[in-house]
Design an enzyme around this catalytic site. Structure first.
Site, short mmCIF file in Angstrom:
data_model
loop_
_atom_site.label_atom_id
_atom_site.label_comp_id
_atom_site.label_asym_id
_atom_site.label_seq_id
_atom_site.Cartn_x
_atom_site.Cartn_y
_atom_site.Cartn_z
N GLU A 112 18.38 -4.96 -7.64
CA GLU A 112 17.87 -5.16 -6.52
C GLU A 112 16.67 -5.01 -6.12
O GLU A 112 15.99 -3.95 -6.64
CB GLU A 112 18.77 -4.21 -5.43
CG GLU A 112 20.25 -4.39 -5.65
CD GLU A 112 21.13 -3.25 -4.85
OE1 GLU A 112 20.45 -2.67 -3.86
OE2 GLU A 112 22.36 -3.29 -5.14
N LYS A 114 13.79 -3.03 -4.29
CA LYS A 114 13.37 -1.85 -3.73
C LYS A 114 12.91 -2.05 -2.46
O LYS A 114 11.48 -2.06 -2.52
CB LYS A 114 12.74 -0.79 -4.53
CG LYS A 114 12.94 0.48 -4.07
CD LYS A 114 12.36 1.72 -4.95
CE LYS A 114 12.45 3.10 -4.32
NZ LYS A 114 11.54 3.23 -2.84
N ASP A 116 10.93 -1.69 1.02
CA ASP A 116 9.99 -0.59 1.67
C ASP A 116 10.07 -0.44 2.92
O ASP A 116 8.98 -0.93 3.63
CB ASP A 116 8.80 -0.83 1.32
CG ASP A 116 7.56 0.38 0.99
OD1 ASP A 116 8.29 1.47 1.48
OD2 ASP A 116 6.39 0.25 1.09
N TYR A 224 22.87 -1.97 1.49
CA TYR A 224 23.08 -2.11 -0.24
C TYR A 224 23.98 -1.05 -0.82
O TYR A 224 24.08 -0.81 -2.01
CB TYR A 224 21.63 -1.75 -0.73
CG TYR A 224 20.83 -0.83 -0.18
CD1 TYR A 224 19.74 -0.98 0.58
CD2 TYR A 224 21.30 0.56 -0.44
CE1 TYR A 224 18.82 0.09 0.99
CE2 TYR A 224 20.26 1.75 0.17
CZ TYR A 224 19.23 1.39 0.93
OH TYR A 224 18.68 2.24 1.53
N LYS A 312 9.63 1.43 -10.26
CA LYS A 312 8.54 1.20 -9.52
C LYS A 312 7.55 -0.32 -10.03
O LYS A 312 7.23 -0.11 -11.48
CB LYS A 312 7.72 2.33 -9.27
CG LYS A 312 8.38 3.39 -8.60
CD LYS A 312 9.07 3.00 -7.17
CE LYS A 312 8.41 3.54 -6.14
NZ LYS A 312 7.89 4.88 -6.07
N CYS A 406 -19.27 8.53 24.98
CA CYS A 406 -19.19 7.40 24.21
C CYS A 406 -20.31 7.13 23.25
O CYS A 406 -21.50 7.33 23.63
CB CYS A 406 -19.06 6.30 25.15
SG CYS A 406 -19.51 4.55 24.48
N CYS A 409 -22.70 4.36 24.80
CA CYS A 409 -23.51 4.42 26.29
C CYS A 409 -23.44 5.90 26.90
O CYS A 409 -24.31 6.10 27.75
CB CYS A 409 -22.78 3.63 27.36
SG CYS A 409 -21.32 4.24 27.72
N CYS A 422 -13.67 4.93 26.72
CA CYS A 422 -14.91 5.00 27.52
C CYS A 422 -14.72 4.18 28.54
O CYS A 422 -14.36 3.05 28.68
CB CYS A 422 -16.08 4.38 26.75
SG CYS A 422 -17.57 3.97 27.53
N CYS A 428 -21.05 -0.49 29.44
CA CYS A 428 -21.15 0.22 28.03
C CYS A 428 -21.72 -1.04 27.10
O CYS A 428 -20.82 -2.03 26.91
CB CYS A 428 -19.82 0.55 27.60
SG CYS A 428 -19.73 0.99 25.91
S1 IVH Z 1 20.11 2.82 -3.20
C1 IVH Z 1 21.67 7.25 -3.78
N1 IVH Z 1 18.96 0.45 -3.01
O1 IVH Z 1 14.83 3.74 -1.87
C2 IVH Z 1 20.65 6.75 -3.48
N2 IVH Z 1 17.93 2.50 -2.05
O2 IVH Z 1 14.07 6.50 -3.29
C3 IVH Z 1 21.00 5.18 -3.16
N3 IVH Z 1 15.94 1.67 -1.09
O3 IVH Z 1 15.86 6.25 0.04
C4 IVH Z 1 20.09 4.13 -2.86
N4 IVH Z 1 15.93 -0.45 -1.41
O4 IVH Z 1 15.79 4.22 1.35
C5 IVH Z 1 19.04 1.79 -3.00
N5 IVH Z 1 18.15 -1.63 -2.83
C6 IVH Z 1 18.29 -0.31 -2.80
C7 IVH Z 1 16.97 0.19 -1.85
C8 IVH Z 1 16.99 1.55 -1.88
C9 IVH Z 1 15.16 0.60 -1.06
C10 IVH Z 1 15.22 3.07 -0.86
C11 IVH Z 1 16.30 3.98 -0.03
C12 IVH Z 1 16.23 5.22 -0.68
C13 IVH Z 1 14.86 4.88 -1.65
C14 IVH Z 1 14.94 5.77 -2.95
#
Ligand code: IVH
Length: 662
Positions: A112, A114, A116, A224, A312, A406, A409, A422, A428
C-alpha cells in the site's frame, strides 16, 4: 398537537441536514448563515421544550453542536502502533526472511502507499459513526469526532443493510496537493499566512476546536486497517480492504497484491517513480503480510508489528544551515521570518530561502540562527524546514527575536495572535511596494510588463511613491534605467495607458483591502455596481451579502473610512483612471435578472446552474422576494416555491431552464 411538534422537529432536522450537506459536503450553501442559525435555534428550542423527542441523530447533537472548549481524551480500541522502517532492498529482503522463518513458509504481501497524513481511528456502533480520535501517544488520543464528521469520505452511516454491531478502523486524514495549493492561493490573495504542506493542514484541521473551520477544508480519509470487528473477521488484508470498501470507507488508490518480496520491491520502485504524479503525498510503501493467520503468528514488538514494514522512499530532504533570519513585510503589514539558507539542492531544485511563517512556527521548530535544519520538498510543493538537527549544535547559535520596530519604516510593531504587524499601512515603504505590485498584477489591474522587478526598480529610484504615480511616469525618466531601452519603455507606457479603463471588480481587488480576494471583490462589484456605492456601504449592508461576514465587512468599512485611501482613489481618478461601472443590464439571456433555484436539480449541480445564470448576465440569489424574476423549481421544491407562487414570480421547471440557457 404532539404530532404537530414531532412533525415540525422532523422537518427542521431534515431541512438543517440538507443545508449541512449543501454547505459542508458540496460547498454550495443556498441560505445565509443567519437563516441557518435561525433554523438551528428553532430546532434547539423545540428539542429543549420536548426532551422526549431527543435523538442522537439530530443536527443539534452532531455538527450543529456547540464548539467545545478543549478536546476530550479517548482510549484507543488497541494501541495505535507505528511501523518499522527499511530504506533499501536489503532491508526489505531481510524483512521477508524473518517472515518466512517465523511462519515456516513463503508469504504473499499487500503493498500500500504509505500515506503522509494524520493517523486516526474511527468507531462505528450499529452502523453509525460514533467516535473518532487522533493517535495522541498511541494509547490515548483526542476526540475529534465533530471534525471528522465534516469529511465526506467518513461515512455517517455504513453502507450495508445489516451493519456490524461494532467496527473500529484506522486510516489517514489527507489533503490533496491540488486542494492544498488552492487553499494557499486563496490565503495568499487574502493576505493570510500560508501553510507549509498538506500534512500540516490535515494536522491543523484535526486540532480545530471549531469544526466549521475543518469543514471549510477539503480533506479525505483513507482507511487501511480493521482494529476491532464484532463479526467474523476477514481472512486477509486483501479481504479486509474489500470489506472496508463495501462498508463505504475510502481506501487508498494503487494498492497491490504482491506474490513475493521481489514483486513488492518492484512495486516500491514503480511507486517511487509515480510519486510526483500523484495528487497526494506518500513517503514510501507499506508492505504487509497478507494472511491474518500469518500476521498473528508473527505477532508484535512493543512499538510495531512484525508483519509489516514501511519501505521508505529516498527522502526529498537535505540538511543545510540557516545563515540568517530576515524579515519580510507583506502587503498587509504582517512580518514574516524568512530563513536565509546555505544554498542546497533538494530533488533538483536549489533552495536558498524558506519561510518560517510566524513566531509560532519558529518556536515550534525551535530554530535558531546558525542551526542545521532539514529542508524538505514533496511533489511540486514549496520547500520548507521540517526540523532542526539538534545534534549539530555548537552552542554558538543565536536565538531569533521578532524586531520591535518595522524593519522597513521603524513604526512599532503590533501583535495580533501569532502575527506581528506593522500598522503603518501605505506609509510603510515595504507595504507600499507590495501594494503597488499587487495593483499592477495579472489578477488585479493587469498592466502588462509591470513585473515585481520593475516595481522594485521604480520604487528604489524614487519614481513611484504611490499607486497613482504609475500613471505619471514619463518616457525620459524610464529611458536609461537599467534594462529600459526604447522598446521596453514604450511597451510599458503603452500598457499603463491601456490599463486606465478598469473593471470595477479588478479595481476593488487591486486596492488590496485586507480579506478581500478576487471572489469577494467580484461579489462587491456585482452588488454595488459603482465604487461610490461601495464606499458608502455600511457594515449591515455588507454583511447582508451571502459570504460576507463581520470580519470582512469591518476590513472594507475600515479601508474606505481611512482618509488616505480615499485620497489615493481620487488621485488615481485625477491621473486618468476610469473605473467602469458593473452594468446590471449586461448582455445575456438572464441580463439583469435575479434567479432563485429551489429543490434538487437532476441534470446539473446547483453551482453549475448558478454559474450559467451569471454567465448569461443574471444574478443567482437564494432568498425569495418581490425583486426575484425567476424561480427554477427542481424536485421536492418546498416553501420557496409556495412563496414564489404567492408573489406571482415566474416559475420554471428544470427542463424549461435548460431550454432557455441552450
Ligand atoms: S498500517 C500497526 N498502512 O504510517 C501499524 N500505516 O509509521 C499499522 N501509514 O502511524 C499501520 N499509510 O499513520 C499503515 N497504508 C498504511 C499507511 C500507514 C500511512 C502511517 C500510519 C502510521 C505510520 C507508521
Amino acid at each position: 398537537m404532539t404530532e404537530d411538534i414531532k412533525r415540525k422537529i422532523n422537518e427542521l432536522r431534515k431541512e438543517i441536514k440538507k443545508h449541512n450537506d449543501l454547505y459542508y459536503t458540496r460547498g454550495v450553501p443556498v441560505i445565509s448563515d443567519g437563516k441557518y442559525d435561525a433554523l438551528m435555534a428553532e430546532l434547539k428550542k423545540l428539542e429543549e421544550a420536548h426532551p422526549g423527542y431527543a435523538s442522537a441523530d439530530s443536527p443539534t447533537m452532531t455538527v450543529g453542536a456547540p464548539v467545545p472548549q478543549k478536546f476530550v481524551k479517548v482510549k484507543h480500541t488497541s494501541p495505535m502502533l507505528s511501523l518499522e522502517s527499511v530504506n533499501d532492498e536489503k532491508g526489505a529482503e531481510h524483512f521477508n526472511e524473518t517472515c518466512v522463518k517465523e511462519t515456516g513458509k513463503a508469504v504473499d504481501y499487500i503493498c500500500e502507499p504509505k500515506l503522509d497524513g494524520i493517523s486516526i481511528e474511527l468507531v462505528y456502533d450499529n452502523g453509525r459513526f460514533t467516535s473518532g480520535s487522533t493517535r495522541g501517544d498511541g494509547v490515548i488520543g483526542e476526540d475529534v469526532t465533530l471534525n471528522l464528521k465534516t469529511i465526506p469520505s467518513v461515512p455517517e452511516k455504513l453502507k450495508v443493510k445489516t451493519p456490524p454491531r461494532r467496527i473500529a478502523v484506522r486510516g489517514e486524514v489527507m489533503m490533496h496537493i491540488t486542494d492544498f495549493q488552492g487553499l494557499n492561493k486563496k490565503r495568499a490573495e487574502e493576505g493570510q499566512d500560508l501553510f507549509a504542506n498538506p500534512r500540516n493542514v490535515a494536522a491543523g484541521s484535526m486540532r480545530q476546536l471549531d469544526w466549521r473551520v475543518t469543514a471549510g477544508r477539503k480533506l479525505h480519509v483513507y482507511c487501511y486497517r480493521i482494529l476491532d470487528y464484532s463479526e467474523k473477521w476477514p481472512d486477509s488484508q486483501e479481504d479486509a480492504l474489500k470489506l472496508l470498501k463495501e462498508l463505504g470507507f475510502q481506501t487508498a488508490p494503487n494498492i497491490k497484491h504482491s506474490k513475493d518480496i521481489s514483486a513488492a520491491i518492484s512495486y516500491h520502485h514503480l511507486m517511487e517513480e509515480k510519486r510526483d504524479d500523484l495528487d497526494y503525498e506518500i513517503d514510501g510503501v507499506v508492505v504487509k503480510v497478507n494472511n491474518f493467520r500469518d500476521q498473528e503468528r508473527l505477532g508484535m514488538r512493543t512499538q510495531n508489528p512484525k508483519w509489516a514494514v514501511a519501505y521508505k522512499f529516498k527522502a526529498h530532504k537535505e540538511v543545510t544551515r540557516i545563515e540568517n533570519i530576515a524579515i519580510q513585510v507583506g502587503r498587509t503589514g504582517v512580518l514574516t521570518p524568512l530563513a536565509l539558507l546555505k544554498p542546497v539542492e533538494v530533488s533538483g531544485v536549489t533552495v536558498a530561502r524558506a519561510t518560517l511563517h510566524n513566531m509560532d512556527q519558529v518556536e515550534k521548530l525551535g530554530v535558531k540562527i546558525g542551526d542545521y535544519v532539514k529542508v524538505e520538498r514533496a511533489g511540486d510543493v514549496i520547500p520548507y524546514i521540517s526540523e532542526v538537527v539538534k545534534e549539530k549544535r555548537t552552542g554558538r547559535e543565536k536565538t531569533f527575536h521578532m524586531p520591535k520596530k518595522c524593519p522597513s519604516c521603524g513604526t512599532p510593531v503590533e501583535r495580533e495572535d501569532v502575527f506581528y504587524r506593522c500598522p503603518a499601512g501605505l506609509a510603510c515603504p515595504a507595504q507600499l511596494k507590495e501594494a503597488i505590485a499587487h495593483y499592477v498584477s495579472k489578477a488585479a489591474v493587469d498592466i502588462d510588463g509591470f513585473s515585481d522587478k520593475t516595481v522594485e526598480l521604480l520604487f528604489e529610484m524614487g519614481l513611484i511613491k504611490s499607486i497613482a504615480d504609475i500613471y505619471k511616469l514619463k518616457r525620459e525618466e524610464l529611458l536609461g534605467l537599467e534594462g529600459f531601452k526604447e522598446k521596453k519603455t514604450d511597451n510599458l507606457l503603452g500598457a499603463i495607458e491601456n490599463a486606465k479603463d478598469i473593471a470595477l471588480d479588478r479595481f476593488i481587488y487591486g486596492l488590496g483591502i485586507r480579506n478581500v480576494g478576487r471572489h469577494i471583490a467580484a461579489l462587491l462589484a456585482k452588488r454595488f455596481g459603482t465604487l461610490e456605492n461601495l464606499i458608502e456601504a455600511d457594515k449591515d449592508e455588507l454583511t447582508g451579502i451571502n459570504e460576507i461576514g463581520p470580519e470582512i465587512a469591518d476590513c472594507i468599512v475600515d479601508f474606505f473610512g481611512a482618509k488616505k485611501n480615499l485620497e489615493e482613489i481620487e488621485k488615481l481618478k485625477a491621473n486618468g483612471v476610469i473605473i467602469k461601472k458593473k452594468e446590471k443590464t449586461a448582455k445575456g439571456k438572464f441580463a439583469g435578472k435575479k434567479v432563485v433555484f429551489t429543490g434538487s436539480l437532476e441534470t446539473i449541480s446547483r453551482s453549475q446552474a448558478k454559474k450559467l445564470v451569471e454567465e448569461e448576465g443574471g444574478e443567482a440569489s437564494s432568498g425569495i422576494s418581490s425583486n426575484v424574476d425567476f424561480v427554477v423549481a427542481g424536485e421536492k421544491a418546498g416553501s420557496k416555491l409556495e412563496k414564489a407562487k404567492k408573489l406571482g414570480i415566474k416559475v420554471l421547471t428544470e427542463q424549461e431552464f435548460q431550454n432557455l440557457i441552450k
